[in-house]
Design an enzyme around this catalytic site. Structure first.
Site, PDB file in Angstrom:
ATOM      1  N   ASP A 172       0.833  -1.205   0.000  1.00 23.10           N
ATOM      2  CA  ASP A 172       0.000   0.000   0.000  1.00 23.10           C
ATOM      3  C   ASP A 172       0.872   1.261   0.000  1.00 23.10           C
ATOM      4  O   ASP A 172       1.915   1.307   0.657  1.00 23.10           O
ATOM      5  CB  ASP A 172      -0.881   0.040   1.248  1.00 23.10           C
ATOM      6  N   ASP A 193      -0.847  -2.841  -4.381  1.00 21.65           N
ATOM      7  CA  ASP A 193      -2.056  -2.819  -3.543  1.00 21.65           C
ATOM      8  C   ASP A 193      -2.646  -1.418  -3.632  1.00 21.65           C
ATOM      9  O   ASP A 193      -2.364  -0.692  -4.583  1.00 21.65           O
ATOM     10  CB  ASP A 193      -1.744  -3.235  -2.108  1.00 21.65           C
ATOM     11  N   ASP A 194      -3.453  -1.025  -2.648  1.00 19.76           N
ATOM     12  CA  ASP A 194      -4.098   0.280  -2.716  1.00 19.76           C
ATOM     13  C   ASP A 194      -3.064   1.398  -2.797  1.00 19.76           C
ATOM     14  O   ASP A 194      -2.088   1.409  -2.033  1.00 19.76           O
ATOM     15  CB  ASP A 194      -4.984   0.507  -1.493  1.00 19.76           C
ATOM     16  N   HIS A 215      -4.016  -1.400  -6.846  1.00 18.48           N
ATOM     17  CA  HIS A 215      -5.428  -1.736  -6.663  1.00 18.48           C
ATOM     18  C   HIS A 215      -6.308  -0.500  -6.562  1.00 18.48           C
ATOM     19  O   HIS A 215      -7.430  -0.580  -6.061  1.00 18.48           O
ATOM     20  CB  HIS A 215      -5.612  -2.605  -5.420  1.00 18.48           C
ATOM     21  N   ARG A 247     -12.861   3.124  -5.430  1.00 17.72           N
ATOM     22  CA  ARG A 247     -13.891   2.328  -4.742  1.00 17.72           C
ATOM     23  C   ARG A 247     -14.160   2.827  -3.333  1.00 17.72           C
ATOM     24  O   ARG A 247     -13.300   3.407  -2.670  1.00 17.72           O
ATOM     25  CB  ARG A 247     -13.505   0.852  -4.712  1.00 17.72           C
ATOM     26  N   LYS A 249     -15.684   0.800  -0.071  1.00 18.29           N
ATOM     27  CA  LYS A 249     -16.082  -0.539   0.374  1.00 18.29           C
ATOM     28  C   LYS A 249     -16.264  -0.527   1.890  1.00 18.29           C
ATOM     29  O   LYS A 249     -15.444   0.013   2.628  1.00 18.29           O
ATOM     30  CB  LYS A 249     -15.051  -1.586  -0.046  1.00 18.29           C
TER      31      LYS A 249
END
Length: 356
Positions: A172, A193-194, A215, A247, A249
């Site tokens: 991340d 990743d993010d 991501h 996103r 979530k």
């Protein structure tokens, strides 16, 4: 206080210059902490394995990174660098590099299994600036922004591109938790990743950043001791060759709230899976089951989110508990990929954007 002599119009002037304390080893840190020097210069340090480069108790000081900073190898779950304090100025100087040499830990499963991996940089700051850091190959997560307030992170380059072929995972860029009045801008992240993951926080701006290879940009709420994300602005960003674009979530069966998240002028390029994701059934292992409404998503504003998804991907995915969201505004143009006929829970004030 040191002094420099300069000339101006033929007149000699004596100019005071802030003195500095040079650190070449972690053994120098206690003396640096006790010194009256306002500038601490970190120069070409190799940090011993299992030890943090620990800057606590440096309130009001400037920490400059010069040269190359490296770390010994050990499987552990600590932090390679810790920065805590008030009124601090953290600066990356020309030519410096903070090199995690993450390939020594990478095993394709990040924090989920395999080797124990340290966090790269833990920050717990107040009224401070972090500017110009160049970071390469983090073992896993890069920035932990935890319990910070009134902090700017700017001109930061997180380069984990080697992880695409050497097993990087959970790398991340910026993870934000329980923080307020945070600005992250003019930065680049290439990772697995993010790019940004906001778990909780208030009044956060993520602006003029480029995210590549990972991501996407996520507001991911639930499963922590504080589950609130309010007044979040993601603006003027590019998300390139990520599996997800942007996103929101929320955790399946979680409790909390997401209120006032805006994605404004975000460009998506070559997204492989889904362009825009809004879901209420998130688990670490992936979405599962029917969404729950314990973390309602209110006042979501998707404005000028545009770009392309590859042919096997999906443009937009929405799966939230009916009746839980409210006050959404939506303007997107995501091309390519496939429309998702099974979007669920869009608030009544909005035509289902999955059908646009």
């Amino acid at each position: 206080m040191a002094s420099n002599i300069i000339t101006f119009g033929g007149v000699f002037l004596l100019v005071a210059v802030a003195s500095a304390f040079d650190i070449w080893s972690v053994d120098h840190i206690p003396n640096a902490k006790k010194s009256n020097d306002k500038v601490i210069r970190v120069r070409d340090i190799n940090v011993p394995a299992g030890t943090a480069l620990d800057f606590q108790g440096f309130d009001g000081k400037t920490i400059e990174f010069h040269g190359r900073v490296t770390f010994g190898y050990k499987e552990w779950e600590g932090h390679l660098i810790i920065i805590k304090g008030k009124n601090m100025n953290i600066k990356g100087m020309p030519g410096h590099l903070i090199d995690g040499e993450g390939h020594r830990w990478w095993d394709k499963c990040g924090g989920n299994c395999g080797k124990k991996k340290p966090f790269m940089i833990y920050t717990q700051l107040e009224n401070s600036y972090v500017d110009g850091l160049k970071i390469k190959n983090t073992p896993a997560w890069c920035f932990a922004i935890n319990q910070c307030s009134n902090v700017h992170y700017s001109n930061i380059d997180i380069d984990n591109r080697d992880g695409h072929t050497k097993g990087g995972h959970n790398t991340d860029g910026f993870d934000v938790h329980k923080s307020r009045n945070i600005r992250i801008y003019n930065s680049k992240v290439n990772n697995q990743d993010d790019c940004l993951a906001i778990n909780s926080g208030w009044d956060i701006v993520f602006e003029n950043n480029v995210c590549e290879g990972g991501h996407g940009i996520a507001v991911a709420v639930g499963g922590y001791d504080v589950n609130e994300a309010k007044n979040i602005l993601i603006k003027n960003c590019k998300v390139i060759k990520n599996n997800i674009g942007v996103r929101v979530k929320t955790l399946l069966n979680g409790k909390g709230i997401v209120d006032g998240v805006t994605f404004d002028n975000v460009e998506l390029k070559d997204i492989s899976e889904v362009g825009i994701v809004i879901i209420g059934n998130y688990l670490n292992s992936g979405p599962r089951g029917e969404p729950t409404g314990g973390i309602p998503i209110k006042n979501l504003n998707i404005n000028n989110v545009r770009g392309n998804v590859f042919g096997n991907g999906t443009n937009i995915q929405i799966n939230v508990a009916p009746g839980s969201p409210s006050g959404w505004i939506w303007k997107s143009q995501v091309k390519g990929g496939k429309k998702n006929p099974n979007c669920k829970g869009t608030p009544g004030n909005l035509n289902n954007p999955c059908n646009w």
